[in-house]
Each structure stands twice: as C-alpha cells, then as structure tokens.
Design a protein around this motif. Structure first.
Motif, PDB file in Angstrom:
ATOM      1  N   PRO A  29       0.847  -1.330   0.135  1.00 45.67           N
ATOM      2  CA  PRO A  29      -0.125  -0.236  -0.128  1.00 45.67           C
ATOM      3  C   PRO A  29       0.840   1.267  -0.119  1.00 45.67           C
ATOM      4  CG  PRO A  29      -0.931  -1.577   1.685  1.00 45.67           C
ATOM      5  CD  PRO A  29       0.446  -2.168   1.039  1.00 45.67           C
ATOM      6  N   THR A  30       2.099   1.244   0.396  1.00 43.36           N
ATOM      7  CA  THR A  30       3.059   2.304   0.424  1.00 43.36           C
ATOM      8  C   THR A  30       3.659   2.572  -0.922  1.00 43.36           C
ATOM      9  OG1 THR A  30       4.844   1.453   1.366  1.00 43.36           O
ATOM     10  CG2 THR A  30       3.200   2.312   2.961  1.00 43.36           C
ATOM     11  N   ASP A  31       3.746   1.700  -1.759  1.00 42.54           N
ATOM     12  CA  ASP A  31       4.429   1.790  -3.128  1.00 42.54           C
ATOM     13  C   ASP A  31       4.286   2.956  -3.857  1.00 42.54           C
ATOM     14  OD1 ASP A  31       5.929  -0.669  -2.212  1.00 42.54           O
ATOM     15  OD2 ASP A  31       5.139  -1.601  -3.868  1.00 42.54           O
ATOM     16  N   TRP A  32       3.018   3.297  -4.025  1.00 44.76           N
ATOM     17  CA  TRP A  32       2.773   4.266  -5.111  1.00 44.76           C
ATOM     18  C   TRP A  32       3.146   5.728  -4.192  1.00 44.76           C
ATOM     19  CZ3 TRP A  32      -0.522   8.257  -3.301  1.00 44.76           C
ATOM     20  CH2 TRP A  32      -1.237   8.116  -2.231  1.00 44.76           C
ATOM     21  N   ARG A  33       3.651   5.772  -3.009  1.00 49.79           N
ATOM     22  CA  ARG A  33       3.819   7.107  -2.420  1.00 49.79           C
ATOM     23  C   ARG A  33       5.345   7.143  -2.539  1.00 49.79           C
ATOM     24  NH1 ARG A  33       0.317   5.254   1.934  1.00 49.79           N
ATOM     25  NH2 ARG A  33      -1.482   6.552   1.863  1.00 49.79           N
ATOM     26  N   MET A  34       6.207   6.112  -2.948  1.00 51.89           N
ATOM     27  CA  MET A  34       7.469   5.961  -2.840  1.00 51.89           C
ATOM     28  C   MET A  34       8.062   7.191  -3.656  1.00 51.89           C
ATOM     29  SD  MET A  34      10.220   3.191  -3.228  1.00 51.89           S
ATOM     30  CE  MET A  34       9.284   1.970  -2.393  1.00 51.89           C
ATOM     31  N   PRO A  35       7.833   7.089  -5.224  1.00 51.58           N
ATOM     32  CA  PRO A  35       8.373   7.927  -6.074  1.00 51.58           C
ATOM     33  C   PRO A  35       8.487   9.392  -5.619  1.00 51.58           C
ATOM     34  CG  PRO A  35       7.296   6.343  -7.161  1.00 51.58           C
ATOM     35  CD  PRO A  35       6.851   6.205  -5.581  1.00 51.58           C
ATOM     36  N   ASP A  36       7.146   9.867  -5.250  1.00 52.68           N
ATOM     37  CA  ASP A  36       7.063  11.175  -4.676  1.00 52.68           C
ATOM     38  C   ASP A  36       7.935  11.558  -3.489  1.00 52.68           C
ATOM     39  OD1 ASP A  36       5.081  11.940  -6.540  1.00 52.68           O
ATOM     40  OD2 ASP A  36       3.314  11.469  -5.253  1.00 52.68           O
ATOM     41  N   ALA A  37       8.297  10.814  -2.505  1.00 56.63           N
ATOM     42  CA  ALA A  37       9.112  11.030  -1.335  1.00 56.63           C
ATOM     43  C   ALA A  37      10.610  10.981  -1.793  1.00 56.63           C
ATOM     44  CB  ALA A  37       8.848   9.975  -0.250  1.00 56.63           C
ATOM     45  N   VAL A  38      10.861  10.229  -2.594  1.00 59.37           N
ATOM     46  CA  VAL A  38      12.152  10.006  -3.151  1.00 59.37           C
ATOM     47  C   VAL A  38      12.663  11.298  -4.003  1.00 59.37           C
ATOM     48  CG1 VAL A  38      13.771   8.957  -4.882  1.00 59.37           C
ATOM     49  CG2 VAL A  38      12.259   7.449  -3.157  1.00 59.37           C
ATOM     50  N   ALA A  39      11.664  11.827  -4.696  1.00 66.19           N
ATOM     51  CA  ALA A  39      11.800  13.125  -5.748  1.00 66.19           C
ATOM     52  C   ALA A  39      11.871  14.269  -4.822  1.00 66.19           C
ATOM     53  CB  ALA A  39      10.629  13.176  -6.758  1.00 66.19           C
ATOM     54  N   ALA A  40      11.026  14.340  -3.714  1.00 64.96           N
ATOM     55  CA  ALA A  40      11.048  15.347  -2.758  1.00 64.96           C
ATOM     56  C   ALA A  40      12.516  15.712  -2.184  1.00 64.96           C
ATOM     57  CB  ALA A  40       9.842  15.321  -1.742  1.00 64.96           C
ATOM     58  N   LEU A  41      12.917  14.309  -1.535  1.00 69.72           N
ATOM     59  CA  LEU A  41      14.248  14.224  -1.079  1.00 69.72           C
ATOM     60  C   LEU A  41      15.418  14.736  -1.897  1.00 69.72           C
ATOM     61  CD1 LEU A  41      13.636  11.269   1.469  1.00 69.72           C
ATOM     62  CD2 LEU A  41      14.020  13.733   2.297  1.00 69.72           C
ATOM     63  N   ALA A  42      15.202  14.211  -3.062  1.00 73.22           N
ATOM     64  CA  ALA A  42      16.344  14.449  -4.073  1.00 73.22           C
ATOM     65  C   ALA A  42      16.276  15.859  -4.684  1.00 73.22           C
ATOM     66  CB  ALA A  42      15.963  13.586  -5.412  1.00 73.22           C
ATOM     67  N   ASP A  43      15.177  16.740  -4.535  1.00 74.46           N
ATOM     68  CA  ASP A  43      14.899  17.888  -4.870  1.00 74.46           C
ATOM     69  C   ASP A  43      15.599  18.919  -3.832  1.00 74.46           C
ATOM     70  OD1 ASP A  43      13.933  17.396  -7.350  1.00 74.46           O
ATOM     71  OD2 ASP A  43      11.768  17.587  -6.949  1.00 74.46           O
ATOM     72  N   ALA A  44      15.438  18.436  -2.581  1.00 72.28           N
ATOM     73  CA  ALA A  44      15.588  19.107  -1.253  1.00 72.28           C
ATOM     74  C   ALA A  44      17.513  18.864  -1.114  1.00 72.28           C
ATOM     75  CB  ALA A  44      14.941  18.669  -0.202  1.00 72.28           C
ATOM     76  N   GLY A  45      18.168  18.230  -2.020  1.00 71.83           N
ATOM     77  CA  GLY A  45      19.300  18.122  -1.978  1.00 71.83           C
ATOM     78  C   GLY A  45      20.019  16.917  -1.579  1.00 71.83           C
TER      79      GLY A  45
END
Length: 306
Positions: A227-243
């Motif tokens: 159930p958490t898989d679909w949220r993973m890309p957004d979380a990863v992208a947000a952290l990458a964007d934050a450096g």
C-alpha cells in the motif's frame, strides 16, 4: 593506509564493486510473527538470487539479524553460484521475535560482544562475517529493549566502524532513533541507515531525518507493504529536490515466502523491473543510478580494524 571496504559473505570488496545494489532485503528470515511464511528454503533463495541477477542486480544486503534464521553457512555458496555479492547482518530485532531465554542468554554473554564477534570473527562457526548491525525501534517510540539493543549497536560500531541499520516500525520514530543513536550514543549520522520510511510518508520527518546526514532507505515492494509503494516516488523525488539524493537507498524487503517471485510474488526482480523505472520518471535516471549504486557503496563501506 586502510581503505574502506564492504564486508560481504565472500570477503571484503571495494565499495565500487557492489554495482547495482538491493540495500535491504532477505534471503532467509524466520519469526514467530510470520507462522508458515518462513524464508528458509535454500533452493528458493538460489532461484530468487538468479532472478535478481537476470534483472540486473549485482549485490544484496540481507538485514536478517541474530536469531532469525540467517542461514549464514548457506550464504557463501549462494552468492558464488549466483554471481551476486551478499552482505550479512548481525544485530537484534524487537523483543517479540525472540523467546525470553534467548534474550536472557544474550544479556549474560554481552550483546555488544556478540555483535562485535559476528562482525570480526564470524557468525557462529560459519566463517561468514557480518557487514552491518541491524536493530529496531518501536511504533512511535523506543522501549527498553530498543534502547538496550541500540546501545549495544553503538558500542559495536565504535569497535568496528560497522554501519547501523534500523527497522522503523511502520516507518515511525525516525527522529527518536536519531536522537538516541546520534545524540546520546554519539554515532555519526552517516553510519546510520533508517529503514521503512515509505511506510510513514511524512515528508517533513523525512527531510528532518535527512538533514542530520543519515541514510534513508525506501523498501516497500514486498507484498505485505504494497500500500505504500505508490507514495515512494514522490517521497524520493522530494528528498532529491531538497539536496538529499546522495543519502537515499532502495530495497525490496522480501519478508514472506509468498512474496518471492519464484512463488508468484514480486520478489527481488520487482525492485529493478518495476520500481526502478517508476522512480526514474519521478526523480530522474541520475538520481536513481546513485540510489542503486554509489549510495549503498558509501553507506556500507567501512575501514575495518585489522
């Protein structure tokens, strides 16, 4: 001059030799909390490793700790035959996974001493040395057992330099864990890997944890955690964007027999066949290449004592 190395079940290797790495998974796992779903088949583990290699996988970090069916004696032959580098763990999970007499014995022996011995001399008489320490927090908090195991992990880290990987219950308690390990126990944040953050998709907590310098592992493709898989890309992208792209790790965390690909589940190949391209669309190929390669190479590299 001592060079950093990743301690695999076939010996120490240069960090760059890890290649494409599943930074959190299980070939073997046994717990009273998973009756009938034990990962204890050597043949299934071999087939799963073959499938992972065919999907492009080159290394795997098994987070199975002390007393949970690591099958340490089997790991070298499996790694050699599959052509996949495997890292084994010492450490201790939550108390619920162990009979009271096992915990009493570990207290009598000295938990930190057990960890250090498995890191430097080997797991039992297998000759396989662990390459990391796995411990666990609780749901939104740390009980006495978690504090005991983390104190022992910090002591073993100071003796060996080994990284500490932390199971966060349902992804919670990350900041409490960091307060204890990196605050009171003085473990460098860059030697801490926080697991299961995708199970609690709180981006504020993710950013606060990343700001300390710790590694953040996203490891949800296992059937039990889908159930958490679909949220993973957004979380990863947000952290990458934050450096924080250099602090992210990816794993499958296969914890049940039904989750193996050879038994009809997603298994090890799913991480590279399905999760990787979705993450690439969200965060970019360069970021995902670092998550699967350069990041685990740094996270698990240690200047091991002679």
């Amino acid at each position: 001059m001592v060079s950093a190395a990743v301690r695999t079940v076939l010996g120490d290797v240069a960090p760059a030799d890890l290649g494409v790495c599943d930074a959190h998974d299980h070939l073997f796992l046994r717990s009273p909390r998973l009756p009938g779903q034990e990962l204890d088949s050597v043949a299934s583990a071999a087939a799963e490793l073959d499938a992972f290699r065919e999907a492009g996988g080159q290394s795997l970090v098994q987070w199975t700790p002390h007393g949970m069916g690591r099958h340490a004696r089997e790991l070298p032959a499996l790694a050699r035959t599959a052509g996949v580098r495997v890292v084994a763990a010492t450490g201790l999970h939550q108390a619920v996974h162990y009979p009271p007499e096992v915990l009493a014995d570990l207290r009598a022996r000295g938990l930190a001493e057990v960890f250090v011995r498995e890191l430097t001399h080997g797991i039992g008489d297998s000759g396989v040395r662990a390459g990391l320490i796995k411990v666990a927090g609780g749901f939104h908090g740390l009980d006495a057992h978690a504090r005991w195991t983390m104190a022992a992990a910090a002591e073993a880290h100071r003796a060996t330099g080994a990284p500490i990987a932390v199971h966060l219950e349902l992804g919670t308690g990350a900041l409490d864990v960091l307060d204890l390990l990196c605050g009171a126990l003085d473990v460098p944040p860059a030697k801490v890997v926080l697991g299961h953050l995708n199970r609690s998709p709180d981006l504020t907590v993710h950013r606060d944890a990343a700001a300390t310098g710790a590694y953040l592992a996203f490891d949800g493709p296992s059937r039990a955690h889908h159930p958490t898989d679909w949220r993973m890309p957004d979380a990863v992208a947000a952290l990458a964007d934050a450096g924080h792209g250099d602090q992210l790790l990816l794993g499958g965390d296969t914890t049940t027999a039904a989750a193996r690909s050879v038994h009809g589940g997603p298994g090890l190949p799913h991480l590279l066949r399905r999760v990787r391209p979705r993450l690439e669309r969200a965060a970019g190929r360069d970021v995902v290449a670092r998550i699967l390669g350069a990041n685990p190479a740094r996270a698990f590299a240690v200047e091991w004592p002679a």
